[in-house]
Write a protein that holds these residues in place. Structure first.
Motif, PDB file in Angstrom:
ATOM      1  N   SER B  65     -14.953  52.757  72.056  1.00 48.75           N
ATOM      2  CA  SER B  65     -13.940  53.429  72.872  1.00 48.75           C
ATOM      3  C   SER B  65     -14.126  54.944  72.813  1.00 48.75           C
ATOM      4  N   ASP B  66     -13.624  55.638  73.817  1.00 52.68           N
ATOM      5  CA  ASP B  66     -13.766  57.108  73.869  1.00 52.68           C
ATOM      6  C   ASP B  66     -13.102  57.764  72.674  1.00 52.68           C
ATOM      7  N   ARG B  67     -12.025  57.204  72.386  1.00 50.69           N
ATOM      8  CA  ARG B  67     -11.259  57.784  71.305  1.00 50.69           C
ATOM      9  C   ARG B  67     -12.019  57.729  69.969  1.00 50.69           C
ATOM     10  N   PHE B  68     -12.615  56.570  69.824  1.00 50.08           N
ATOM     11  CA  PHE B  68     -13.393  56.402  68.596  1.00 50.08           C
ATOM     12  C   PHE B  68     -14.563  57.374  68.542  1.00 50.08           C
ATOM     13  N   LEU B  69     -15.180  57.528  69.664  1.00 50.23           N
ATOM     14  CA  LEU B  69     -16.314  58.468  69.720  1.00 50.23           C
ATOM     15  C   LEU B  69     -15.867  59.896  69.398  1.00 50.23           C
ATOM     16  N   LYS B  70     -14.731  60.198  69.993  1.00 52.59           N
ATOM     17  CA  LYS B  70     -14.186  61.541  69.756  1.00 52.59           C
ATOM     18  C   LYS B  70     -13.953  61.770  68.257  1.00 52.59           C
ATOM     19  N   LEU B  71     -13.408  60.735  67.700  1.00 47.52           N
ATOM     20  CA  LEU B  71     -13.145  60.810  66.270  1.00 47.52           C
ATOM     21  C   LEU B  71     -14.444  61.021  65.474  1.00 47.52           C
ATOM     22  N   LEU B  72     -15.411  60.268  65.870  1.00 50.89           N
ATOM     23  CA  LEU B  72     -16.707  60.396  65.187  1.00 50.89           C
ATOM     24  C   LEU B  72     -17.263  61.810  65.286  1.00 50.89           C
ATOM     25  N   ARG B  73     -17.203  62.309  66.469  1.00 52.93           N
ATOM     26  CA  ARG B  73     -17.723  63.653  66.676  1.00 52.93           C
ATOM     27  C   ARG B  73     -17.000  64.666  65.772  1.00 52.93           C
ATOM     28  N   LYS B  74     -15.690  64.449  65.799  1.00 56.54           N
ATOM     29  CA  LYS B  74     -14.895  65.369  64.988  1.00 56.54           C
ATOM     30  C   LYS B  74     -15.309  65.281  63.514  1.00 56.54           C
TER      31      LYS B  74
END
Lengths: 360, 317
Positions: B65-74
């Motif tokens: 999910s996008d959210r998960f990716l965002k989290l990863l990036r962060k």
């Protein structure tokens, strides 16, 4: 008691025979008297009638092996009037040696010590002193010197006669050295030039005082006489008593005329040639001139005078001059002496103080 | 910091709701990989999960999910930016995991986190140790508590060993003190000494020949010769006596010659023939005789080699 193997020179044997021969007549001499007389005869030179100085060389305390060798070398220097195989034990004290020295006619002690592992040599006169203490700054054994020489020469016959003593550099010096010279002079039998045989002069003991360093150099040389103007081949022929090797020669005359190696260095020592009074051996005849060659046989020592005592390893310190109370005490004694010795002033002047003190 | 922690509580319920049991795996994996890139620690974290892997593989391909990716990036950003942040984030994550693990995989996840925690502690400790500046110690870095003891023991050993060799050497040096082995060639000093000695011998021999030449062929031990000698010396003695008669009172030292000759004149040359030979006080107190003899000998024998040498050689100096 110290076990003593005393080597009597010519004095012992001849004297003993004379004493016994007398006793075989009407009256038989008691053994004790004969023994005493024999002992007394041994202490006196048969020709000049002078008393022969005899010596003991021994050590106090434990010595390292090199110093033991030095002790043995010193005994050889003092031959024949010394105990070559003197055995000392740990429990022997100085008194034992003094007690033995009386009956045997021993007059001089040479005591090697090694306090704090710096070797010292004490030269003393028995039984009353004085004692001279030297520090041995440097020493070399006879074996070291023989090793350093290409052709060491030390025939055993040269130890059958006592060495000549030559003192040098002591002239015009003050008190401790004046008496020291006396000591050295009487360390070996005095030589009477009228009766001495030249063939008995085979060793020389040189005691040289180095004034700059205040050191006494002790050297021991053997004396060799060589006829001047005789080629080496002839000399060898005379000495060896053998038929020479003539294989390569055409004529007998070649043996004489053919030049040797030319290594004769006789040119320089014009001063060392003497004309002999009597025949020394086959080669050195009275009529010919002979060159004197010295070769060192060791030991070699460099001594520094540390202390002079009036008694035998005890008594007043005469050198170095004591300070303070002792000095005052000594001065008083000296004054006493002077008053005592007023009547024979000449004697006092010519003689040295330590000797007089020991006499008292 | 607050911004970093805020989204997590939100995300976790959603993940739990969305992808019931798969999600934790999926989310975990990239995170581990990111860390592995950073310090190579991810590999350790991977091992306990290997048993699950075959089942996981097909699912992994599904898009996160996008959210998960965002989290990863962060997270990646956070990780790269600062260490301390990372730590806090990790601790937060742990909490979150605990909360999230209500389902079947909570056991495995717990093991992972516990390991990771230990790992972190190890890392901190390790970096701390490596950063520590060590003293320049020949023994090297020994972590044991016995370090001091070991060092002391080693030093003691060395000390014990050294005195044995050194003591022996010292002893030997002390025994050899003053012992100088001469060189092969004669140096100038030795040559000079030999010269002095030679001079002495020459002087003695000359004096002997002077003394013996005049009476050559006469043997003092034979009575006939002794008489001739006595006659010879008597004249010399008388002339000498007339010269020094006024001085005779003064002392013996004045004339050696007269003294010497008077003895010759009165007594035979050979000592045993003399009247006084081995008699009188000479034997009774020999030590006294000796000391008085010292005086006599000095004057009696004018050509005593040593005395002659001494003064003769000194005079040129």
């Amino acid at each position: 008691m110290a076990r003593v193997h005393h080597k009597n020179g010519r004095g012992g044997g001849g004297g003993g025979g004379g004493g016994k021969g007398k006793g075989k007549g009407k009256w038989k001499m008691p053994a004790s008297v004969a023994r005493k007389q024999q002992a007394a005869m041994a202490n006196v030179d048969q020709v000049t009638g002078d008393k022969i100085p005899k010596s003991f060389v021994f050590s106090r305390g434990k010595l390292p092996s090199t110093l033991r060798h030095l002790q043995q070398d010193l005994r050889k220097v003092m031959l024949p009037y010394t105990a070559l195989n003197l055995k000392e034990k740990k429990r022997n004290n100085l008194k034992d040696f003094v007690n033995v020295s009386g009956p045997l006619g021993v007059t001089h002690f040479f005591i090697l010590t090694n306090p704090k592992s710096s070797p010292h040599l004490r030269m003393a006169k028995t039984p009353q002193g004085p004692t001279y203490t030297f520090q041995i700054k440097e020493y070399a054994l006879a074996a070291d010197i023989a090793n350093s020489q290409k052709r060491p020469r030390c025939p055993p016959e040269i130890f059958k006669n006592s060495p000549l003593t030559v003192l040098s550099g002591f002239g015009g010096l003050g008190e401790p050295f004046k008496s020291l010279v006396e000591y050295f002079r009487h360390m070996t039998p005095a030589i009477d030039p009228v009766t001495v045989k030249l063939s008995t002069c085979q060793r020389i003991l040189l005691i040289h005082f180095d004034r700059e360093k205040e050191m006494i150099n002790f050297r021991h040389y053997s004396i060799k006489l060589q006829p001047v103007g005789v080629t080496r081949k002839i000399r060898k022929l005379m000495q060896n008593n053998q038929v020479p090797d003539l294989r390569d020669l055409n004529d007998v005359s070649d043996y004489v005329t053919k030049a040797g190696y030319g290594s004769e260095s006789e040119v320089d020592d014009e001063a060392a040639t003497v004309s002999l009074a009597s025949d020394v051996d086959k080669l050195n005849r009275a009529s010919r001139k002979s060159a004197i060659r010295l070769q060192e046989i060791g030991p070699r020592m460099k001594l520094h005078l540390v202390k002079v005592e009036a008694g035998l390893c005890s008594g007043d310190v005469l050198y170095p001059q004591p300070v303070g109370k002792e000095g005052l005490g000594k001065k008083g004694k000296e004054v006493e002496e002077e008053t005592e010795g007023q009547e024979d002033e000449d004697l006092m002047e010519s003689d040295d103080d330590p000797e007089d003190e020991s006499e008292e | 910091m607050a911004s970093a922690t805020a989204p997590q509580p939100v995300s976790s319920p959603s993940a739990a709701a969305g992808a019931a049991s798969n999600n934790p795996h999926k989310r975990k994996k990239p995170a581990a990989r990111g860390k592995g890139k950073g310090k190579g620690k991810g590999r350790l974290a991977k091992t306990p999960r290997r048993s699950d892997d075959p089942g996981d593989l097909p699912r992994r391909r599904s898009k996160p999910s996008d959210r998960f990716l965002k989290l990863l990036r962060k997270r990646a950003r956070d990780y790269n930016s600062d260490d301390s942040d990372d730590e806090e984030r990790l601790s937060d994550e742990d909490e979150e995991e605990e909360g999230a693990s209500g389902s079947g995989d909570d056991e495995a996840a717990g093991a992972v986190t516990r390991f990771e925690q230990g790992c972190r502690a190890f890392r901190v400790a390790f970096t701390k140790i490596m950063a520590k500046k060590l003293p320049d110690d020949p023994l090297g870095p020994i972590l044991s508590a016995h370090k001091k003891l070991v060092a002391a023991k080693l030093a003691e050993d060395a000390e014990e060993h050294k005195p044995k060799g050194e003591g022996r050497r010292e002893k030997r040096m002390a025994a050899e003190k003053g012992h100088v082995i001469p060189t092969n060639h004669l140096d100038s000093k030795e040559k000079e000494l030999i010269k002095i000695a030679t001079q002495g011998v020459v002087r003695l021999f000359n004096s002997v020949s002077k003394a013996q030449n005049c009476r050559k062929g006469l043997n003092p031990s034979r009575s006939k010769d002794a008489k001739v000698l006595a006659k010879e010396t008597k004249q010399a003695f008388l002339t000498e006596l007339s010269k020094t008669s006024n001085q005779s009172q003064k002392g013996k030292a004045s004339s050696n010659f007269s003294k010497n000759n008077s003895k010759d004149e009165d007594e035979p040359g050979w000592a045993p023939l003399r009247e006084t030979y081995m008699l009188g006080s000479k034997l009774k107190d020999w030590d006294k005789m000796q000391t008085s003899d010292v005086v006599n000998e000095q004057t009696e024998i004018p050509l005593d080699d040593s005395s002659d040498e001494e003064y003769a050689i000194d005079s040129p100096e």
